[in-house]
Write an enzyme that holds these catalytic residues in place. Structure first.
Site, PDB file in Angstrom:
ATOM      1  N   HIS A 126       0.907  -1.174   0.106  1.00  0.00           N
ATOM      2  CA  HIS A 126       0.049  -0.005   0.262  1.00  0.00           C
ATOM      3  C   HIS A 126       0.916   1.154   0.101  1.00  0.00           C
ATOM      4  CE1 HIS A 126      -3.383   2.472   1.435  1.00  0.00           C
ATOM      5  NE2 HIS A 126      -2.648   3.343   1.890  1.00  0.00           N
ATOM      6  N   GLU A 127       1.733   1.361   0.929  1.00  0.00           N
ATOM      7  CA  GLU A 127       2.805   2.308   1.230  1.00  0.00           C
ATOM      8  C   GLU A 127       3.541   2.740  -0.185  1.00  0.00           C
ATOM      9  OE1 GLU A 127       0.682   3.327   4.594  1.00  0.00           O
ATOM     10  OE2 GLU A 127       1.940   4.579   3.126  1.00  0.00           O
ATOM     11  N   HIS A 130       1.590   4.857  -2.759  1.00  0.00           N
ATOM     12  CA  HIS A 130       1.915   6.264  -2.433  1.00  0.00           C
ATOM     13  C   HIS A 130       3.185   6.848  -3.094  1.00  0.00           C
ATOM     14  CE1 HIS A 130      -1.718   6.415  -0.376  1.00  0.00           C
ATOM     15  NE2 HIS A 130      -1.445   5.950   0.994  1.00  0.00           N
ATOM     16  N   HIS A 136      -5.248   7.107  -2.319  1.00  0.00           N
ATOM     17  CA  HIS A 136      -6.315   6.382  -1.669  1.00  0.00           C
ATOM     18  C   HIS A 136      -7.463   5.886  -2.775  1.00  0.00           C
ATOM     19  CE1 HIS A 136      -4.666   6.936   2.540  1.00  0.00           C
ATOM     20  NE2 HIS A 136      -4.131   6.045   2.204  1.00  0.00           N
TER      21      HIS A 136
END
Lengths: 412, 91
Positions: A126-127, A130, A136
């Site tokens: 997930h990170e 970014h 998101h």
């Protein structure tokens, strides 16, 4: 999916785990392996390559991974176990761009069967989304959903959802599909040790900003830049340090020749907002971050051939630019675009100013600051007489450093 | 009728929605009016991100979700391009 609006220009990104979880059952080897596979998850769908670099690498990695607690010098303090788990910074030129922080107070696990703890691989994927420029997503099967959804299964079988693949390909284009090319994944073996740099490459530890002794200091678009060797720090108009870690000089100032090792002085030219960086008997003009044209000789600004500068600043009160060398200074008329006659003059005309200052700049409030070593001399707006309490230590006021009398800086 | 959220829940909820980008940061000079419709829409978007029924109310399950483990970054990135699959499907 959502795009952050920023993207890496290059297709090979370097990374390093800068600090490891203190209390996790996961070994450092396993943490590195999980990070390697979390990055590979994005790589197979985008053609991006990720290279792990060791501590002795001369270049700062694009993605620096830290396990930190509570307030850790960025604007997202952690909150203990639960709540916020991690965050990452979008692509960009700041030193902190791409960096990824995990809350060291979480119980980081891998492949735990009973759902105990927080799955490090899932959060890392997930990170890194970014860190590559994705925001998101609300798509049901996206890894970019803001809430932790539990483990995502075996790292070398896991594949991004369609929503994530589409968002990634918006940023980095489609991977050229070769007919039998399936996204392959190496077995979950620990990645090879980071390549050690060739023996002759200098290892460049980043300098300590609290020591002062800067090569150049300039107010550029309201931000104050502190240059030291091949690095620089930025302080925002609010006084907030953009990042405690310095940015790379040559990565930010596009076109600055690699042979330029030290910036001796810098200032932003009022008339066309050009940014001038001085080194040796030459200076380079930048518009925003791009170099404009060839280097220029200092003689254009009125100095004798071969002379160099210690400090340069433009004084808004009279539209003149002051070029200081040792105890003397020359003056250049920005409006007329020519040197003023009758120079050099003695620097003592600036009452209280130190000889051969590291640099001089004018703050957003209009005060003039001479910097030398770890101190500054403040000249109130419009005055050529230093304040009576000058000099003062520059660290606490400018660079978020402890007062000089305080003991050694707390460990990281 | 859904149980009215307590004043504290509303306050915590608005703080949470502001922190994660669903509501604009408060501005002391403007004390901009937060119309109930705006608050309801913000709650609905948050419920979509969380995969909850989009009631627009600070009901107990929505409040509980605000305490779930998550990423620190905001969910709504202001001016950033926000592409919804639904819009793409319609096109």
């Amino acid at each position: 999916y959502a795009l952050s609006g920023s993207v890496w220009k290059k297709r090979t990104l370097t990374w390093r785990v800068h600090s490891f979880p203190q209390s996790s059952a996961l070994s450092q080897e396993m943490v590195r392996t999980l990070m390697h596979h979390a990055l590979a998850t994005w790589g197979v769908e985008s053609g991006l390559k990720f290279q792990e670099v060791g501590f002795q690498s001369p270049t700062e990695p694009d993605i620096v991974i830290d396990f930190a607690r509570a307030y850790h010098q960025d604007s997202y303090p952690f909150d203990g176990q639960g709540g916020t788990l991690a965050h990452a910074f979008f692509p960009g030129e700041h030193a902190i761009s791409g960096d990824t922080h995990f809350d060291d107070e979480e119980i980081w696990t891998y492949g735990s069967k009973d759902g105990e703890g927080t799955d490090l691989f899932a959060v890392a994927v997930h990170e890194f989304g970014h860190a590559l420029g994705l925001g998101h997503s609300s798509a049901p099967d996206s890894i970019m959903r803001p809430f932790y959804q539990g483990p995502v299964g075996d790292p070398h079988k896991y594949r991004l959802s369609q929503d994530d693949r589409e968002g990634l390909q918006q940023l980095y284009g489609k991977v050229p599909q070769i007919p039998d090319d399936k996204p392959t994944r190496k077995p979950l073996a620990p990645p090879p040790p980071p390549p050690t740099p060739p023996p002759d490459s200098p290892s460049l530890p980043t300098p300590d900003r609290c020591e002062g002794n800067f090569d150049a200091i300039a107010n550029i678009r309201g931000e104050t830049f502190f240059f030291k060797g091949p690095w620089f720090w930025r302080v925002q108009p609010s006084g907030q340090l953009v990042s405690p870690r310095p940015a790379r000089l040559h990565r930010f100032w596009e076109g600055l020749p690699a042979g330029v090792k030290v910036i001796q002085a810098a200032y932003a030219r009022p008339r066309d907002r050009g940014i001038l960086l001085f080194s040796g008997p030459q200076f380079w003009v930048f518009q925003e971050r791009q170099l404009e044209g060839a280097p220029r000789p200092l003689t254009e600004l009125g100095l004798p051939a071969g002379e160099q500068v210690d400090a340069v600043f433009s004084w808004p009160l009279n539209g003149k630019t002051y070029l200081i060398r040792g105890g003397r200074y020359w003056r250049y008329d920005e409006a007329a675009a020519r040197p003023d006659p009758g120079y050099p003059r003695d620097l003592s005309l600036w009452e209280g100013a130190p000889d051969a200052p590291d640099d001089v700049t004018v703050s957003n409030a209009g005060d003039t600051y001479f910097f030398k070593g770890a101190h500054y001399w403040r000249f109130p707006k419009g005055s050529v007489k230093a304040e009576s309490d000058s000099p003062q230590p520059m660290g606490p006021k400018w660079l978020d450093c402890p007062a000089p009398s305080a003991g050694p800086r707390s460990p990281r | 009728r859904a149980q009215e959220p307590s004043a504290q829940d509303v306050s915590l909820g608005v703080d949470w929605l502001t922190r994660y980008g669903y509501l604009p940061p408060p501005h002391p000079a403007q004390a901009q009016l937060q119309s109930p419709a705006k608050l309801r829409d913000a709650i609905k978007v948050m419920q979509r991100f969380a995969g909850l029924p989009e009631t627009g109310l600070l009901d107990p399950v929505t409040m509980a979700t605000m305490h779930r483990p998550r990423c620190s970054l905001p969910d709504v990135l202001g001016a950033a391009e926000l592409v919804r699959r639904r819009r793409r499907r319609r096109r």
